[in-house]
Design a protein around this motif. Sequence first.
Motif, PDB file in Angstrom:
ATOM      1  N   LEU A   9      65.354  24.750  18.992  1.00  0.00           N
ATOM      2  CA  LEU A   9      65.245  25.547  20.210  1.00  0.00           C
ATOM      3  C   LEU A   9      65.106  26.992  19.758  1.00  0.00           C
ATOM      4  CD1 LEU A   9      65.758  26.423  23.224  1.00  0.00           C
ATOM      5  CD2 LEU A   9      68.203  26.227  22.723  1.00  0.00           C
ATOM      6  N   THR A  10      63.990  27.646  20.091  1.00  0.00           N
ATOM      7  CA  THR A  10      63.820  29.050  19.707  1.00  0.00           C
ATOM      8  C   THR A  10      64.166  29.935  20.902  1.00  0.00           C
ATOM      9  OG1 THR A  10      61.477  29.040  20.331  1.00  0.00           O
ATOM     10  CG2 THR A  10      62.006  28.510  18.046  1.00  0.00           C
ATOM     11  N   ILE A  11      64.898  31.019  20.621  1.00  0.00           N
ATOM     12  CA  ILE A  11      65.256  31.976  21.674  1.00  0.00           C
ATOM     13  C   ILE A  11      64.840  33.364  21.182  1.00  0.00           C
ATOM     14  CG2 ILE A  11      67.111  32.924  23.090  1.00  0.00           C
ATOM     15  CD1 ILE A  11      68.554  30.300  22.981  1.00  0.00           C
ATOM     16  N   ASP A  12      63.715  33.844  21.699  1.00  0.00           N
ATOM     17  CA  ASP A  12      63.208  35.152  21.302  1.00  0.00           C
ATOM     18  C   ASP A  12      63.390  36.149  22.435  1.00  0.00           C
ATOM     19  OD1 ASP A  12      62.052  34.711  18.634  1.00  0.00           O
ATOM     20  OD2 ASP A  12      60.729  33.297  19.656  1.00  0.00           O
ATOM     21  N   GLY A  13      63.299  37.430  22.078  1.00  0.00           N
ATOM     22  CA  GLY A  13      63.394  38.469  23.107  1.00  0.00           C
ATOM     23  C   GLY A  13      63.759  39.794  22.476  1.00  0.00           C
ATOM     24  N   PRO A  14      63.703  40.864  23.272  1.00  0.00           N
ATOM     25  CA  PRO A  14      64.020  42.191  22.740  1.00  0.00           C
ATOM     26  C   PRO A  14      65.523  42.390  22.545  1.00  0.00           C
ATOM     27  CG  PRO A  14      63.570  42.330  25.094  1.00  0.00           C
ATOM     28  CD  PRO A  14      63.316  40.901  24.689  1.00  0.00           C
ATOM     29  N   SER A  15      65.897  43.465  21.835  1.00  0.00           N
ATOM     30  CA  SER A  15      67.325  43.697  21.611  1.00  0.00           C
ATOM     31  C   SER A  15      68.019  43.977  22.937  1.00  0.00           C
ATOM     32  CB  SER A  15      67.565  44.849  20.636  1.00  0.00           C
ATOM     33  OG  SER A  15      66.666  45.883  20.862  1.00  0.00           O
ATOM     34  N   GLY A  16      69.209  43.388  23.078  1.00  0.00           N
ATOM     35  CA  GLY A  16      69.979  43.594  24.301  1.00  0.00           C
ATOM     36  C   GLY A  16      69.650  42.610  25.405  1.00  0.00           C
ATOM     37  N   SER A  17      68.746  41.657  25.131  1.00  0.00           N
ATOM     38  CA  SER A  17      68.387  40.694  26.172  1.00  0.00           C
ATOM     39  C   SER A  17      69.461  39.608  26.292  1.00  0.00           C
ATOM     40  CB  SER A  17      67.036  40.049  25.875  1.00  0.00           C
ATOM     41  OG  SER A  17      67.063  39.442  24.601  1.00  0.00           O
ATOM     42  N   VAL A  46      62.320  29.530  24.400  1.00  0.00           N
ATOM     43  CA  VAL A  46      62.763  30.394  25.489  1.00  0.00           C
ATOM     44  C   VAL A  46      62.453  31.840  25.110  1.00  0.00           C
ATOM     45  CG1 VAL A  46      64.842  31.282  26.648  1.00  0.00           C
ATOM     46  CG2 VAL A  46      64.601  28.825  26.249  1.00  0.00           C
ATOM     47  N   PHE A  47      62.059  32.647  26.087  1.00  0.00           N
ATOM     48  CA  PHE A  47      61.894  34.083  25.879  1.00  0.00           C
ATOM     49  C   PHE A  47      62.768  34.795  26.886  1.00  0.00           C
ATOM     50  CE2 PHE A  47      59.844  38.234  25.954  1.00  0.00           C
ATOM     51  CZ  PHE A  47      59.593  38.447  24.605  1.00  0.00           C
ATOM     52  N   LEU A  48      63.788  35.487  26.390  1.00  0.00           N
ATOM     53  CA  LEU A  48      64.733  36.171  27.279  1.00  0.00           C
ATOM     54  C   LEU A  48      64.324  37.628  27.448  1.00  0.00           C
ATOM     55  CD1 LEU A  48      68.300  35.048  26.075  1.00  0.00           C
ATOM     56  CD2 LEU A  48      66.931  34.113  27.937  1.00  0.00           C
ATOM     57  N   THR A  49      64.394  38.114  28.672  1.00  0.00           N
ATOM     58  CA  THR A  49      64.151  39.535  28.907  1.00  0.00           C
ATOM     59  C   THR A  49      65.279  40.068  29.779  1.00  0.00           C
ATOM     60  OG1 THR A  49      62.858  39.008  30.868  1.00  0.00           O
ATOM     61  CG2 THR A  49      61.632  39.371  28.843  1.00  0.00           C
ATOM     62  N   ALA A  50      65.329  41.378  29.904  1.00  0.00           N
ATOM     63  CA  ALA A  50      66.229  42.049  30.852  1.00  0.00           C
ATOM     64  C   ALA A  50      65.701  43.463  30.942  1.00  0.00           C
ATOM     65  CB  ALA A  50      67.672  42.052  30.339  1.00  0.00           C
ATOM     66  N   SER A  51      65.965  44.141  32.038  1.00  0.00           N
ATOM     67  CA  SER A  51      65.437  45.501  32.182  1.00  0.00           C
ATOM     68  C   SER A  51      66.033  46.369  31.072  1.00  0.00           C
ATOM     69  CB  SER A  51      65.829  46.063  33.545  1.00  0.00           C
ATOM     70  OG  SER A  51      67.223  46.316  33.567  1.00  0.00           O
ATOM     71  N   ALA A  52      65.284  47.407  30.655  1.00  0.00           N
ATOM     72  CA  ALA A  52      65.757  48.293  29.586  1.00  0.00           C
ATOM     73  C   ALA A  52      67.070  48.956  29.987  1.00  0.00           C
ATOM     74  CB  ALA A  52      64.695  49.338  29.264  1.00  0.00           C
ATOM     75  N   ASP A  53      67.197  49.323  31.268  1.00  0.00           N
ATOM     76  CA  ASP A  53      68.442  49.953  31.732  1.00  0.00           C
ATOM     77  C   ASP A  53      69.631  49.027  31.543  1.00  0.00           C
ATOM     78  OD1 ASP A  53      67.421  52.358  32.500  1.00  0.00           O
ATOM     79  OD2 ASP A  53      66.874  51.675  34.517  1.00  0.00           O
ATOM     80  N   GLU A  54      69.438  47.758  31.920  1.00  0.00           N
ATOM     81  CA  GLU A  54      70.570  46.826  31.804  1.00  0.00           C
ATOM     82  C   GLU A  54      70.901  46.569  30.325  1.00  0.00           C
ATOM     83  OE1 GLU A  54      71.327  43.988  34.641  1.00  0.00           O
ATOM     84  OE2 GLU A  54      72.264  42.541  33.290  1.00  0.00           O
ATOM     85  N   ARG A  55      69.856  46.496  29.494  1.00  0.00           N
ATOM     86  CA  ARG A  55      70.112  46.269  28.059  1.00  0.00           C
ATOM     87  C   ARG A  55      70.877  47.446  27.462  1.00  0.00           C
ATOM     88  NH1 ARG A  55      65.275  45.716  25.187  1.00  0.00           N
ATOM     89  NH2 ARG A  55      63.921  46.228  26.915  1.00  0.00           N
ATOM     90  N   ALA A  56      70.520  48.661  27.860  1.00  0.00           N
ATOM     91  CA  ALA A  56      71.219  49.849  27.347  1.00  0.00           C
ATOM     92  C   ALA A  56      72.678  49.817  27.813  1.00  0.00           C
ATOM     93  CB  ALA A  56      70.527  51.112  27.832  1.00  0.00           C
ATOM     94  N   GLU A  57      72.886  49.414  29.072  1.00  0.00           N
ATOM     95  CA  GLU A  57      74.253  49.368  29.591  1.00  0.00           C
ATOM     96  C   GLU A  57      75.107  48.334  28.862  1.00  0.00           C
ATOM     97  OE1 GLU A  57      74.570  49.049  33.938  1.00  0.00           O
ATOM     98  OE2 GLU A  57      73.386  50.899  33.914  1.00  0.00           O
ATOM     99  N   ARG A  58      74.517  47.162  28.585  1.00  0.00           N
ATOM    100  CA  ARG A  58      75.267  46.119  27.859  1.00  0.00           C
ATOM    101  C   ARG A  58      75.688  46.631  26.481  1.00  0.00           C
ATOM    102  NH1 ARG A  58      71.130  41.076  28.925  1.00  0.00           N
ATOM    103  NH2 ARG A  58      71.606  40.734  31.111  1.00  0.00           N
ATOM    104  N   ARG A  59      74.733  47.281  25.809  1.00  0.00           N
ATOM    105  CA  ARG A  59      74.991  47.793  24.465  1.00  0.00           C
ATOM    106  C   ARG A  59      76.061  48.890  24.526  1.00  0.00           C
ATOM    107  NH1 ARG A  59      75.414  46.474  19.809  1.00  0.00           N
ATOM    108  NH2 ARG A  59      74.743  47.863  18.175  1.00  0.00           N
TER     109      ARG A  59
END
Length: 225
Positions: A10-18, A148-161
Amino acid sequence: MPETSEIPVLTIDGPSGSGKGTISRAVAARLGWHYLDSGALYRAVGVAAGWADLDLADPAALVRCAFDTDIGFRADPAGEPRVIINGVDATDELRTETAGAAASAIAAIPEVRSALRDRQRAFRRAPGLVADGRDMGTVIFPDAGHKVFLTASADERAERRYKQLKDKGVSVTLDGLLREILARDARDAHRAVAPLRPADDAVRIDTTGLGIEAVVERVLALVQP
Ligand code: DC
């Protein structure tokens, strides 16, 4: 013993913070499968290059470093993953923004990517593998049965980090993190080799506003319908 090509991936790709790391680890635990944190390999080479005082603009030296660095994964007594570089526990250093930026820079060198390719494929062991990264579904395991390709808005990713780092007592600003995330996204998506993009056969999940458990359930439903 099954043929390697028969072992499910199972591959799970996506940008940092996704949320890739958290989701991938949780899904691997639920399935009882192995877990590959491919970003940790790139980060480890970046950290080892820093220790050796290598120039990030010297591709030949970085490629040698990618081949020569001994990178091991181990669980501590609480079950938390630790990353051992040349015999030294470098887990905390690996998670810093400096290590992430070094990893992103060296990850743009095609020969570094080739040097790490077989190491990544070696993680494919029975009963299965959850592989987390940027090019797991496109380059490293193109024959994976589940992508799977996971995304999330850049704002939410910054907030999680921001939350993660604040919990660790690291002082950062939300604005600074957002700028770093956007710069890293652009570099990872626009590099000539293995740019960040969903595999054609990947299922996209936008995790903006979703809790971890909800995403884990969606991913598990793909593997075990
Ligand atoms: O997932 P991460 O933030 O730990 O990854 C660190 C960097 O490594 C990321 O900016 C891009 C690079 N990387 C990559 O190019 N390919 C991968 N499969 C994983 C990470």
